[in-house]
Enzyme design. Structure first.
Site, PDB file in Angstrom:
ATOM      1  N   ASN A  22       3.983  68.193  67.938  1.00  0.00           N
ATOM      2  CA  ASN A  22       2.679  68.349  67.653  1.00  0.00           C
ATOM      3  C   ASN A  22       2.226  67.993  66.151  1.00  0.00           C
ATOM      4  OD1 ASN A  22       2.344  70.799  65.865  1.00  0.00           O
ATOM      5  ND2 ASN A  22       3.251  71.721  67.648  1.00  0.00           N
ATOM      6  N   ASP A  65      11.629  76.804  69.348  1.00  0.00           N
ATOM      7  CA  ASP A  65      10.419  77.113  69.604  1.00  0.00           C
ATOM      8  C   ASP A  65      10.299  78.249  70.770  1.00  0.00           C
ATOM      9  OD1 ASP A  65       8.542  75.478  67.880  1.00  0.00           O
ATOM     10  OD2 ASP A  65       8.727  73.891  69.395  1.00  0.00           O
ATOM     11  N   ARG A 139      -0.518  68.762  76.793  1.00  0.00           N
ATOM     12  CA  ARG A 139       0.909  69.378  77.176  1.00  0.00           C
ATOM     13  C   ARG A 139       0.845  69.565  79.009  1.00  0.00           C
ATOM     14  NH1 ARG A 139       4.064  71.683  73.309  1.00  0.00           N
ATOM     15  NH2 ARG A 139       3.808  70.537  71.554  1.00  0.00           N
ATOM     16  N   HIS A 168      -2.784  73.003  72.601  1.00  0.00           N
ATOM     17  CA  HIS A 168      -2.661  73.859  73.507  1.00  0.00           C
ATOM     18  C   HIS A 168      -4.067  74.959  73.583  1.00  0.00           C
ATOM     19  CE1 HIS A 168       2.040  74.650  73.477  1.00  0.00           C
ATOM     20  NE2 HIS A 168       1.503  74.035  74.625  1.00  0.00           N
ATOM     21  N   CYS A 264       0.377  82.540  70.156  1.00  0.00           N
ATOM     22  CA  CYS A 264       1.443  81.858  70.580  1.00  0.00           C
ATOM     23  C   CYS A 264       2.793  82.584  70.541  1.00  0.00           C
ATOM     24  CB  CYS A 264       1.621  80.618  69.770  1.00  0.00           C
ATOM     25  SG  CYS A 264       0.292  79.361  69.544  1.00  0.00           S
ATOM     26  N   ALA A 523     -45.100  32.869  75.578  1.00  0.00           N
ATOM     27  CA  ALA A 523     -45.086  32.454  74.361  1.00  0.00           C
ATOM     28  C   ALA A 523     -44.511  30.886  74.404  1.00  0.00           C
ATOM     29  CB  ALA A 523     -43.957  32.999  73.256  1.00  0.00           C
ATOM     30  N   MET A 634     -33.665  36.750  73.834  1.00  0.00           N
ATOM     31  CA  MET A 634     -32.932  38.009  74.020  1.00  0.00           C
ATOM     32  C   MET A 634     -33.411  38.961  75.176  1.00  0.00           C
ATOM     33  SD  MET A 634     -31.446  41.085  71.538  1.00  0.00           S
ATOM     34  CE  MET A 634     -32.939  42.030  70.987  1.00  0.00           C
ATOM     35  N   HIS A 636     -35.237  38.141  77.756  1.00  0.00           N
ATOM     36  CA  HIS A 636     -35.498  37.438  79.072  1.00  0.00           C
ATOM     37  C   HIS A 636     -33.870  37.288  79.501  1.00  0.00           C
ATOM     38  CE1 HIS A 636     -39.531  36.356  77.526  1.00  0.00           C
ATOM     39  NE2 HIS A 636     -39.672  36.796  78.722  1.00  0.00           N
ATOM     40  N   ASP A 654     -27.725  31.418  71.036  1.00  0.00           N
ATOM     41  CA  ASP A 654     -28.670  32.024  70.043  1.00  0.00           C
ATOM     42  C   ASP A 654     -28.012  31.964  68.796  1.00  0.00           C
ATOM     43  OD1 ASP A 654     -31.059  34.459  70.781  1.00  0.00           O
ATOM     44  OD2 ASP A 654     -30.542  34.045  68.784  1.00  0.00           O
TER      45      ASP A 654
HETATM   46  N1  ARG Z   1       6.154  74.084  68.151  1.00  0.00           N
HETATM   47  C1  ARG Z   1       5.422  74.370  69.503  1.00  0.00           C
HETATM   48  C2  ARG Z   1       4.992  73.447  70.390  1.00  0.00           C
HETATM   49  O1  ARG Z   1       4.631  72.371  69.923  1.00  0.00           O
HETATM   50  C3  ARG Z   1       4.367  75.360  69.189  1.00  0.00           C
HETATM   51  C4  ARG Z   1       3.878  76.252  70.288  1.00  0.00           C
HETATM   52  C5  ARG Z   1       2.694  77.108  70.143  1.00  0.00           C
HETATM   53  N2  ARG Z   1       2.491  77.693  71.246  1.00  0.00           N
HETATM   54  C6  ARG Z   1       1.152  78.101  71.725  1.00  0.00           C
HETATM   55  N3  ARG Z   1       1.015  78.922  72.646  1.00  0.00           N
HETATM   56  N4  ARG Z   1       0.067  77.407  71.034  1.00  0.00           N
HETATM   57  O2  ARG Z   1       5.323  73.440  71.701  1.00  0.00           O
END
Ligand code: ARG
Length: 699
Positions: A22, A65, A139, A168, A264, A523, A634, A636, A654
């Site tokens: 991300n 993570d 995601r 997210h 998160c 015209a 233009m 017409h 044109d």
């Molecule tokens: N580095 C993680 C990812 O990109 C961070 C997740 C964050 N979680 C969230 N629920 N927003 O998946």
């Protein structure tokens, strides 16, 4: 109630930024401090234990993570939908989370392997449990939403995320106690914002600033009237305070480096189930595309159309031809969060030539016209491409194809007729095609292809001055061939044709039998007649290029003379008008139509000041045209472009490139633009035609 809340967390013993999945992680690889992360995490843990029971899942080496427990899955009652991570970097977390849920007595639902869904990171329950907000776009796949509705027995409202910083749903959206909502509107597309506004009353919506958004203020843990977050501006604290919420800030900067914060890092595992009817408005259709898909870039365009329209897709199969000239075909499943979005996307895909699979082809939906000149709300808007509709079990070709119309169905003893009609022409007693089912356009019709090939040397695009001569040669060649086979060329021209000395040449084209109808405004006729009668155009001496004393009245005198005779044709017959473009039209039986406008002087008796009549007149004259030459006008030109079906070649000349481009922008894609002085263009064209004839004077 507070002590009944349970939250799952995962200690950060193996946390780090090891990869980039991300935008927050970019530039942060191995830049986070484990020590500080532990401290910040512990502080959050401490804060939360004041409001809830915190359960822990054992962190695993190699899965940095995993600390973001929100992504374990989505809990409702004693059911959980396990996450299916999009990125392989996180997929290894799935079995550990699964094990925890199993051990804690949850019924675990698992999505098909190829259907990403990232748990409570992308799905948030309305705090009163009335429905589930589910995100997609980065995601999680839209197609996962119907599973959530089914397994968790809850209504799912799909929201499309459009800003990759907020990849997210929980990074930009946080339902709070008592129906409040903390969110960052620009992270969503327009349709989603509308959906939010429909469900959450204005006084309950707290839209945050970008600064708060990038401090992850929406990534909040809410228990009753407490909100726990990384950081909030004074303004936001005030807003929340006014609504009875207490803000607890706890720094989570180390986790921001991976794109996460308070919410998160947690997963609420007590989500009491409320009675809500299960439903998901996600719609799916399978479409079929066929043709030179790669060469023409059609597949890309179709897939882009789906995504930019707010839908998602799955390519079910794709057969590439063996050779470059072979056709390829593709089947694509299109999903959209609701009927309206689906119809929009399908409308555009139909324009690209997509068809429903034969087994999926459902008849077109029809709705009766209940007021003359007004179509039912979601009527299908036609394009320039030949179109067919499925009614009963038969496909009907639409008559009078043009863009921006509705498809009107009339039934009589002679059978059923499907016709393209302008809104104003719809009548009570007719039915109109609505939605996007049972409609397809024919982009590869043999006749169309034939014509396209004929003109392929022109291609689409705007030519620069250098290419003008080349293009003129090609147009001359075409005019010649169309004339010789008895085809039809329509010219639409503006007064500039006269001012730039083009009338000499246009006259020759008419005399030579190259023009079969002339469309213009008041015209062009006035200036042509003025020039013929008085040698001036808007008071300028056309031969000497100087203005003539009292010349500004000339055009009114010309108008007056024609008015005396009652029509241009009458003036010609009675010898009052003896030369010029209009004269040649009358003499050579070339029909013309002059459409009026607010600025017209006079007008000439021939000018149709009733615009609806003028439009019908134009449409009648365009019928059956093979080529339309648009000369410096233009309005017409665009008007004509709108009423012309695909397969008719258009050449737009044109001096102003914007006009030329505008015509292609209007959807008249088969046009060739020539940016040049129209007088010069016409003289080159006549010269070229005489070369083809071999006789200079005669074309
Ligand atoms: N580095 C993680 C990812 O990109 C961070 C997740 C964050 N979680 C969230 N629920 N927003 O998946």
């Amino acid at each position: 109630m507070t002590d009944a809340v349970r939250i799952l967390m995962c200690p950060p013993h193996h946390y780090d930024v090891d990869y980039v999945i991300n935008p927050w992680m970019e530039g942060n690889i191995h830049r986070s401090s484990r020590e500080r992360a532990e401290t910040q995490w512990n502080q959050l843990y401490q804060v939360l234990t004041g409001y809830a029971t915190v359960d822990l899942v054992k962190p695993q080496p190699g899965w940095p993570d995993m600390v973001f427990a929100a992504n374990a899955g989505l809990v409702l009652g004693d059911h959980v939908v396990l996450s299916r991570f999009l990125h392989p970097e996180r997929q290894g977390e799935e079995p550990y989370f699964e094990q925890w849920f199993e051990e804690n007595g949850f019924t675990v639902h698992k999505l098909p392997k190829s259907l990403p869904f990232e748990g409570a990171g992308d799905a948030l329950l309305d705090r009163a449990g009335r429905w589930l907000w589910a995100g997609y776009g980065f995601r999680s796949e839209l197609d996962s939403h119907p599973y959530l509705a089914k397994w968790l027995d809850v209504e799912v409202l799909s929201l499309r995320l459009v800003d990759q910083r907020f990849y997210h749903l929980d990074t930009c959206f946080c339902p709070l106690t008592d129906g409040y909502l903390l969110y960052y509107p620009p992270a969503f597309d327009a349709y989603s914002n509308r959906l939010i506004e429909m469900r959450v009353p204005a006084e309950k919506r707290i839209a945050i600033s970008e600064v708060d958004a990038i401090n992850f203020a929406c990534n909040t843990v809410n228990v009753d009237r407490v909100v726990v977050m990384n950081q909030a501006s004074d303004e936001l604290k005030q807003q929340l305070g006014d609504r009875g919420f207490t803000v607890e800030e706890t720094p989570l900067t180390e986790f921001l480096k991976a794109g996460g914060a308070a919410k998160c890092l947690t997963l609420r595992v007590t989500e009491p189930r409320q009675d809500s009817p299960q439903a998901s408005t996600v719609q799916s259709r399978v479409i079929h595309l066929e043709g030179h898909l790669l060469d023409s870039g059609l597949v890309n365009r179709a897939l882009d159309t789906i995504v930019t329209g707010g839908g998602s897709f799955q390519v079910l199969n794709f057969n590439l031809g063996e050779q470059r000239q072979d056709h390829s075909s593709a089947e694509v499943k299109v999903s959209a969060p609701g009927q309206m979005v689906m119809d929009d996307i399908m409308g555009q895909l139909i324009d690209l030539g997509a068809v429903s699979l034969p087994q999926e082809a459902t008849p077109a939906a029809l709705e009766a016209v209940v007021q003359d000149g007004v179509a039912p709300d979601d009527f299908y808007v036609t394009t320039i491409y030949p179109t067919e509709v499925l009614i009963g079990d038969r496909w009907f070709k639409i008559e009078g194809q043009r863009m921006d119309g509705a498809i009107a169905i009339t039934r009589s003893a002679n059978g059923l007729v499907a016709r393209c009609k302008l809104l104003r022409d719809l009548q009570v007693g007719e039915e109109v095609v609505v939605g996007s089912k049972g409609i397809h356009t024919l982009r590869n019709e043999p006749s169309l292809k034939q014509k396209t090939d004929d003109f392929s040397f022109m291609g689409a695009g705007v030519s620069s001055e250098r290419r003008v001569e080349l293009v003129v040669e090609q147009i001359a060649w075409d005019l010649r061939r169309i004339r010789d086979r008895g085809g039809k060329v329509v010219v639409t021209a503006g007064p500039v044709v006269i001012h730039t000395g083009g009338s000499e040449h246009l006259k020759k084209l008419i005399q030579g039998g190259y023009v079969h109808a002339l469309l213009g405004g008041n015209a062009i006729a006035v200036h042509d007649i003025e020039q013929s009668m008085m040698g001036t155009s808007l008071g300028m001496d056309m031969k000497r290029g100087v203005s003539v004393h009292g010349g500004h009245r000339h055009h009114l005198k010309a108008i007056n003379t024609i008015r005396r005779y009652g029509s241009i044709a009458a003036a010609v017959e009675q010898g009052a008008l003896t030369s010029g473009v209009m004269y040649e039209c009358v003499k050579n039986n070339v029909p013309f139509s002059l459409a009026g406008s607010i600025r017209d002087d006079g007008p000439l008796p021939d000018t149709k000041m009733n615009l609806l009549e003028a439009q019908s007149d134009y449409a009648r004259l365009i019928e059956g045209a093979d080529l339309i030459l648009m000369l410096s006008t233009m309005l017409h030109s665009i008007g004509v472009g709108n009423m012309t079906p695909a397969g008719v070649k258009m050449v737009c000349v044109d001096i102003n490139p914007a006009v030329v481009t505008k015509l292609s922008d209007r959807g008249s894609v088969e046009s060739t633009g020539v940016v040049t002085d129209v007088g010069l263009f016409l003289s080159l064209l006549v010269q070229q035609l005489s070369k083809l004839t071999g006789q200079y004077a005669q074309i």
